[in-house]
Design a protein around this motif. Sequence first.
Motif, PDB file in Angstrom:
ATOM      1  N   ASN A  30      15.189 -18.177 -44.280  1.00 55.76           N
ATOM      2  CA  ASN A  30      15.603 -16.804 -44.583  1.00 55.76           C
ATOM      3  C   ASN A  30      15.494 -15.920 -43.343  1.00 55.76           C
ATOM      4  OD1 ASN A  30      16.599 -14.809 -46.196  1.00 55.76           O
ATOM      5  ND2 ASN A  30      14.943 -14.862 -47.689  1.00 55.76           N
ATOM      6  N   PHE A  31      16.346 -14.910 -43.250  1.00 61.23           N
ATOM      7  CA  PHE A  31      16.389 -14.039 -42.068  1.00 61.23           C
ATOM      8  C   PHE A  31      16.391 -12.583 -42.496  1.00 61.23           C
ATOM      9  CE2 PHE A  31      19.121 -11.420 -39.318  1.00 61.23           C
ATOM     10  CZ  PHE A  31      18.406 -11.481 -38.131  1.00 61.23           C
ATOM     11  N   ARG A  32      15.548 -11.794 -41.853  1.00 58.25           N
ATOM     12  CA  ARG A  32      15.514 -10.344 -42.081  1.00 58.25           C
ATOM     13  C   ARG A  32      15.783  -9.635 -40.759  1.00 58.25           C
ATOM     14  NH1 ARG A  32      15.505  -8.424 -47.424  1.00 58.25           N
ATOM     15  NH2 ARG A  32      14.317  -9.879 -48.714  1.00 58.25           N
ATOM     16  N   ALA A  33      16.616  -8.643 -40.807  1.00 60.42           N
ATOM     17  CA  ALA A  33      17.000  -7.925 -39.585  1.00 60.42           C
ATOM     18  C   ALA A  33      15.958  -6.871 -39.214  1.00 60.42           C
ATOM     19  CB  ALA A  33      18.356  -7.260 -39.782  1.00 60.42           C
ATOM     20  N   ILE A  34      15.909  -6.558 -37.912  1.00 59.82           N
ATOM     21  CA  ILE A  34      15.072  -5.470 -37.401  1.00 59.82           C
ATOM     22  C   ILE A  34      15.984  -4.265 -37.180  1.00 59.82           C
ATOM     23  CG2 ILE A  34      13.527  -4.733 -35.545  1.00 59.82           C
ATOM     24  CD1 ILE A  34      13.054  -7.725 -34.968  1.00 59.82           C
TER      25      ILE A  34
END
Length: 213
Positions: free
Chosen positions: A89-93
């Motif tokens: 999973n990927f979460r943006a900054i």
Amino acid sequence: EIILVVIGILIALQINNWNEHKKERNLEVKILGEIQANLKRDHANLIMKINETEGFKLANHKVLDHLQQRTPLNDSLKFYYSRLNAYGNFRAITAGYENLKSIGLNLIQNDTLRSSISELYDYHYFHFVEDIIHALEQFRANKSKYVNDRIYLDKEGFTSGVPYDLNKLQNDETFKGYLNSTLVFHTWMNERRQRGLEHIEYVVQQIENELNK
């Protein structure tokens, strides 16, 4: 004397405007630098998640092949079994972009750059971040329990998984269907993320060009 007073006032106003303009440009440079740093971090994290997902994809492929070919269970396969419910999973900054929005997008003087930044965060990011997260939640909800009910994971780091009944699992077409679906899902995820990398690289280069002016 009146003329001198008027000239003095005009000069003072010009100096004030120049100072305000300089403050805005300094703030613009600071915000652009922050956004650029966030994007570079996102780019690195996204590459890591793509590679991670390829590893999870390999696990599903190895287990599927093992079940179809009815090969003996070994330590390598036990490791792959333990990763069947893993997803990258990927979460943006977005701190820099949120700061820009709080100040006002018009802080960015370059119209093309301002449009590119806004489009990246408000449109493209949805397709390779939020849309994937939403789809992943739906997919995991269906697959996870089915897999967990059929695979025993060790208690030390969950790095080894063993089917409760291998013979039964070899004939479980639903289980194998989930593995096939996962291969498709992982491919779809990483295709979107690859396009996301391209969008990030484009905007980072635009910011670099603007800061170098």
